[in-house]
Design a protein around this motif. Structure first.
Motif, short mmCIF file in Angstrom:
data_model
loop_
_atom_site.label_atom_id
_atom_site.label_comp_id
_atom_site.label_asym_id
_atom_site.label_seq_id
_atom_site.Cartn_x
_atom_site.Cartn_y
_atom_site.Cartn_z
N THR A 124 0.83 -1.21 0.00
CA THR A 124 0.00 0.00 0.00
C THR A 124 0.87 1.26 0.00
O THR A 124 0.52 2.25 -0.64
N ALA A 125 2.00 1.20 0.69
CA ALA A 125 2.90 2.36 0.77
C ALA A 125 3.64 2.60 -0.55
O ALA A 125 4.29 3.63 -0.71
N GLY A 126 3.58 1.63 -1.47
CA GLY A 126 4.20 1.84 -2.77
C GLY A 126 5.57 1.21 -2.95
O GLY A 126 6.29 1.58 -3.88
N PHE A 127 5.94 0.28 -2.08
CA PHE A 127 7.21 -0.41 -2.29
C PHE A 127 7.17 -1.06 -3.67
O PHE A 127 6.18 -1.68 -4.05
N LYS A 128 8.24 -0.92 -4.42
CA LYS A 128 8.29 -1.46 -5.78
C LYS A 128 9.12 -2.73 -5.87
O LYS A 128 8.85 -3.58 -6.72
N THR A 129 10.14 -2.85 -5.06
CA THR A 129 11.04 -3.99 -5.12
C THR A 129 11.35 -4.46 -3.71
O THR A 129 11.67 -3.64 -2.84
N ILE A 130 11.26 -5.77 -3.50
CA ILE A 130 11.55 -6.36 -2.20
C ILE A 130 12.75 -7.29 -2.36
O ILE A 130 12.76 -8.18 -3.22
N TYR A 131 13.76 -7.09 -1.53
CA TYR A 131 14.93 -7.96 -1.50
C TYR A 131 14.92 -8.70 -0.17
O TYR A 131 14.89 -8.08 0.90
N LEU A 132 14.95 -10.03 -0.24
CA LEU A 132 14.96 -10.87 0.95
C LEU A 132 16.34 -11.49 1.14
O LEU A 132 17.01 -11.84 0.16
N SER A 133 16.75 -11.65 2.37
CA SER A 133 17.99 -12.36 2.67
C SER A 133 17.69 -13.84 2.81
O SER A 133 16.84 -14.22 3.62
N LEU A 134 18.34 -14.65 2.02
CA LEU A 134 18.21 -16.09 2.16
C LEU A 134 19.57 -16.72 2.38
O LEU A 134 19.74 -17.54 3.26
N GLU A 135 20.54 -16.35 1.60
CA GLU A 135 21.92 -16.82 1.63
C GLU A 135 22.08 -18.22 1.08
O GLU A 135 22.89 -18.45 0.22
N THR A 136 21.32 -19.20 1.57
CA THR A 136 21.39 -20.57 1.09
C THR A 136 20.15 -21.32 1.55
O THR A 136 19.54 -20.95 2.55
N ILE A 137 19.78 -22.37 0.80
CA ILE A 137 18.70 -23.22 1.29
C ILE A 137 19.26 -24.39 2.09
O ILE A 137 18.52 -25.20 2.60
N ASP A 138 20.58 -24.45 2.22
CA ASP A 138 21.22 -25.50 3.04
C ASP A 138 21.17 -25.04 4.50
O ASP A 138 22.02 -24.30 4.96
N PHE A 139 20.15 -25.50 5.20
CA PHE A 139 19.95 -25.00 6.55
C PHE A 139 20.88 -25.63 7.57
O PHE A 139 20.94 -25.19 8.71
N ASN A 140 21.67 -26.63 7.15
CA ASN A 140 22.77 -27.08 8.00
C ASN A 140 23.80 -25.97 8.11
O ASN A 140 24.40 -25.76 9.16
N ILE A 141 23.99 -25.25 7.01
CA ILE A 141 24.91 -24.11 7.01
C ILE A 141 24.35 -23.00 7.89
O ILE A 141 25.07 -22.39 8.69
N HIS A 142 23.05 -22.71 7.77
CA HIS A 142 22.44 -21.68 8.62
C HIS A 142 22.66 -21.99 10.10
O HIS A 142 22.96 -21.10 10.89
N ARG A 143 22.51 -23.24 10.47
CA ARG A 143 22.71 -23.60 11.88
C ARG A 143 24.14 -23.32 12.32
O ARG A 143 24.38 -22.93 13.44
N LYS A 144 25.09 -23.52 11.41
CA LYS A 144 26.50 -23.31 11.75
C LYS A 144 26.87 -21.83 11.83
O LYS A 144 27.67 -21.43 12.66
N ILE A 145 26.32 -21.02 10.91
CA ILE A 145 26.81 -19.64 10.81
C ILE A 145 25.90 -18.58 11.41
O ILE A 145 26.39 -17.57 11.90
N ASP A 146 24.57 -18.76 11.35
CA ASP A 146 23.76 -17.65 11.84
C ASP A 146 22.34 -18.02 12.26
O ASP A 146 21.68 -17.24 12.91
#
Length: 153
Positions: A18-40
């Protein structure tokens, strides 16, 4: 910087649209969630998918939804990067490759280099510090794969 998918709700998504955002960038980094558990432990796959569903329901379309994937981090293998690229493509999300560069005095930097060697070249993402030449070659091949996929989708 990308938005944290964990914190996107339907209400927030509706307000951004509604506010007019045109582009959304999401942080994913990787779909390997074993890596997510290790790093962040930043985000779970279900949280990412839910955020995307909220954004699409609010009215954001394929050309407006983007996500960052991390490449060059020694812990993330090449096949995982390819799977992450393919996952985002299947979800209708435009992927962007963010090249890892260790920042002096951080844990990531200290894992790769001694604290005595604060050479500016070491945190230049063009050289992919901390990975072998063979891995660098594979990373370059992944970048070509990513570019071709983005230009054919």
């Amino acid at each position: 910087n990308g938005l944290h998918p964990r914190f996107i709700t339907q209400q927030l998504s509706d307000k951004m649209y509604t506010a007019g955002f045109k582009t959304i960038y999401l942080s994913l980094e990787t779909i390997d969630f074993n890596i997510h558990r290790k790093i962040d432990n930043k985000v779970q796959i279900e949280e990412f998918i839910q955020a995307v569903q909220y954004l699409k329901k609010s009215g954001f379309n394929r050309t407006q939804l983007h996500a960052y994937l991390l490449i060059g981090l020694p812990e993330i293998d090449i096949e995982s990067i390819r799977q992450s690229i393919d996952f985002l493509n299947e979800q209708g999300i435009i992927s962007h490759l963010a090249e890892y560069s260790p920042i002096p005095f951080t844990q990531g930097y200290q894992k790769l280099f001694s604290t005595d060697s604060i050479d500016p070249l070491y945190h230049n993402n063009a050289i992919f510090p901390g990975v072998s030449q063979q891995t660098r070659d594979k990373l370059m091949a992944i970048k070509v794969y990513h570019s071709r996929l983005r230009h054919t989708s």
